[in-house]
Design an enzyme around this catalytic site. Structure first.
Site, PDB file in Angstrom:
ATOM      1  N   CYS A  32     -32.488  14.640  -8.187  1.00  0.00           N
ATOM      2  CA  CYS A  32     -31.961  13.487  -8.553  1.00  0.00           C
ATOM      3  C   CYS A  32     -31.152  12.773  -7.550  1.00  0.00           C
ATOM      4  CB  CYS A  32     -30.905  13.555  -9.787  1.00  0.00           C
ATOM      5  SG  CYS A  32     -30.479  12.106 -10.492  1.00  0.00           S
ATOM      6  N   ASP A  64     -24.627  18.054 -18.893  1.00  0.00           N
ATOM      7  CA  ASP A  64     -23.920  17.875 -17.532  1.00  0.00           C
ATOM      8  C   ASP A  64     -22.750  18.163 -17.415  1.00  0.00           C
ATOM      9  OD1 ASP A  64     -24.776  15.204 -15.040  1.00  0.00           O
ATOM     10  OD2 ASP A  64     -23.829  17.236 -14.718  1.00  0.00           O
TER      11      ASP A  64
HETATM   12  O1  LIG Z   1     -25.671  11.270  -9.208  1.00  0.00           O
HETATM   13  C1  LIG Z   1     -24.891  10.574  -9.136  1.00  0.00           C
HETATM   14  O2  LIG Z   1     -24.364   9.905  -8.262  1.00  0.00           O
HETATM   15  C2  LIG Z   1     -24.537   9.883 -10.638  1.00  0.00           C
HETATM   16  C3  LIG Z   1     -23.723   8.881 -10.542  1.00  0.00           C
HETATM   17  C4  LIG Z   1     -23.238   8.269 -12.093  1.00  0.00           C
HETATM   18  C5  LIG Z   1     -23.824   9.101 -13.080  1.00  0.00           C
HETATM   19  C6  LIG Z   1     -24.906   9.938 -13.123  1.00  0.00           C
HETATM   20  C7  LIG Z   1     -25.211  10.308 -11.843  1.00  0.00           C
HETATM   21  N1  LIG Z   1     -26.049  11.505 -11.637  1.00  0.00           N
HETATM   22  C8  LIG Z   1     -26.514  12.104 -12.832  1.00  0.00           C
HETATM   23  C9  LIG Z   1     -27.578  13.231 -12.686  1.00  0.00           C
HETATM   24  O3  LIG Z   1     -28.654  13.505 -13.321  1.00  0.00           O
HETATM   25  C10 LIG Z   1     -27.164  14.486 -11.596  1.00  0.00           C
HETATM   26  O4  LIG Z   1     -28.373  14.803 -10.871  1.00  0.00           O
HETATM   27  C11 LIG Z   1     -26.468  15.453 -12.299  1.00  0.00           C
HETATM   28  O5  LIG Z   1     -25.134  14.780 -12.705  1.00  0.00           O
HETATM   29  C12 LIG Z   1     -26.207  16.618 -11.568  1.00  0.00           C
HETATM   30  O6  LIG Z   1     -25.509  16.294 -10.355  1.00  0.00           O
HETATM   31  P1  LIG Z   1     -24.963  17.398  -9.553  1.00  0.00           P
HETATM   32  O7  LIG Z   1     -23.931  18.309 -10.063  1.00  0.00           O
HETATM   33  O8  LIG Z   1     -24.556  16.958  -8.095  1.00  0.00           O
HETATM   34  O9  LIG Z   1     -26.238  18.318  -9.258  1.00  0.00           O
END
Ligand SMILES: O=C(O)c1ccccc1NCC(=O)[C@H](O)[C@H](O)COP(=O)(O)O
Length: 218
Positions: free
Chosen positions: A13, A135
């Site tokens: 993502c 999440d």
């Molecule tokens: O990724 C972002 O910047 C984000 C911003 C606002 C809302 C959602 C967002 N991401 C959602 C996702 O699906 C991410 O992949 C998920 O939160 C996992 O993130 P990480 O902990 O950095 O792997």
């Protein structure tokens, strides 16, 4: 050798570069996520995502991610980017999420000290959801935090596929898959050199570790 009952799906993502989209495709991920949430450092314009779509190999899905975006904004992304799945990360209700003619995942905040979500209650609140993405953010917070949550708090009684997200890395995803047996895993920060800039070696190792977990090859 006992195996997980199915192949754990992988979503990378927050991609912002065509080269990362191409590499993700070649590594065998199932989906790439383009972020349209206003506050995100990984946010794309619809036309940028449309252009990056060209770098995708066949049989790789595009997920468009929103956080309380307007109906017009979602419609414009659906028109230009043609995602196969939407992901809603804010306070959107089922009527809003199902209003675009595209399957959707609802992100469920597992951060903070919230009570454990009830799977049955989630199905009642989001009857049209194709699945849920659990999440590590708290209610009202952005995702992409790089933080994990206590996987033991995942709700029981889920009847739909779920995706595990939040702080996954090449170093913990093997255990995450073995512990939670999710339909899929989602990662952003854990494969990055900087927000939106993915690291090829971390991407490769992440995929290898998920495959190792599926084959239970300790
Ligand atoms: O990724 C972002 O910047 C984000 C911003 C606002 C809302 C959602 C967002 N991401 C959602 C996702 O699906 C991410 O992949 C998920 O939160 C996992 O993130 P990480 O902990 O950095 O792997």
């Amino acid at each position: 050798m006992n195996r997980t009952p199915f192949r754990t799906r992988i979503k990378f993502c927050g991609l912002t570069r065509a080269g990362d989209v191409r590499l993700a495709s070649e590594l065998g991920v199932d989906a790439v996520g383009f972020v349209f949430a206003e506050k995100s450092p990984r946010r794309l314009k619809a036309e940028e995502a449309r252009a990056m779509r060209q770098a995708l190999a066949p049989l790789v899905d595009v997920v468009a991610l929103f956080m309380d975006n307007s109906q017009d904004e979602v419609r414009e992304v659906v028109r230009q980017v043609r995602p196969s799945l939407l992901q809603f990360h804010g306070d959107e209700d089922d009527a809003f999420c199902r209003g675009f003619g595209v399957q959707y995942l609802k992100a469920v905040p597992m951060g903070g000290n919230g009570s454990r979500e009830d799977g049955i209650a989630l199905h009642r609140r989001y009857p049209s959801a194709a699945g849920f993405l659990f999440d590590s953010h708290g209610g009202g917070e952005s995702g992409g935090s790089g933080r994990t949550f206590d996987w033991g708090r995942l709700p029981a009684g889920l009847q739909k596929p779920f995706v595990l997200a939040g702080g996954l890395t090449p170093d913990n995803v093997f255990q995450a898959v073995r512990d939670t047996m999710p339909w899929g895993v989602d990662v952003s920060s854990g494969i990055e050199a900087a927000p939106g800039v993915k690291d090829g070696d971390r991407m490769r190792r992440f995929v290898e570790e998920v495959r190792r977990a599926d084959c239970n090859a300790d």
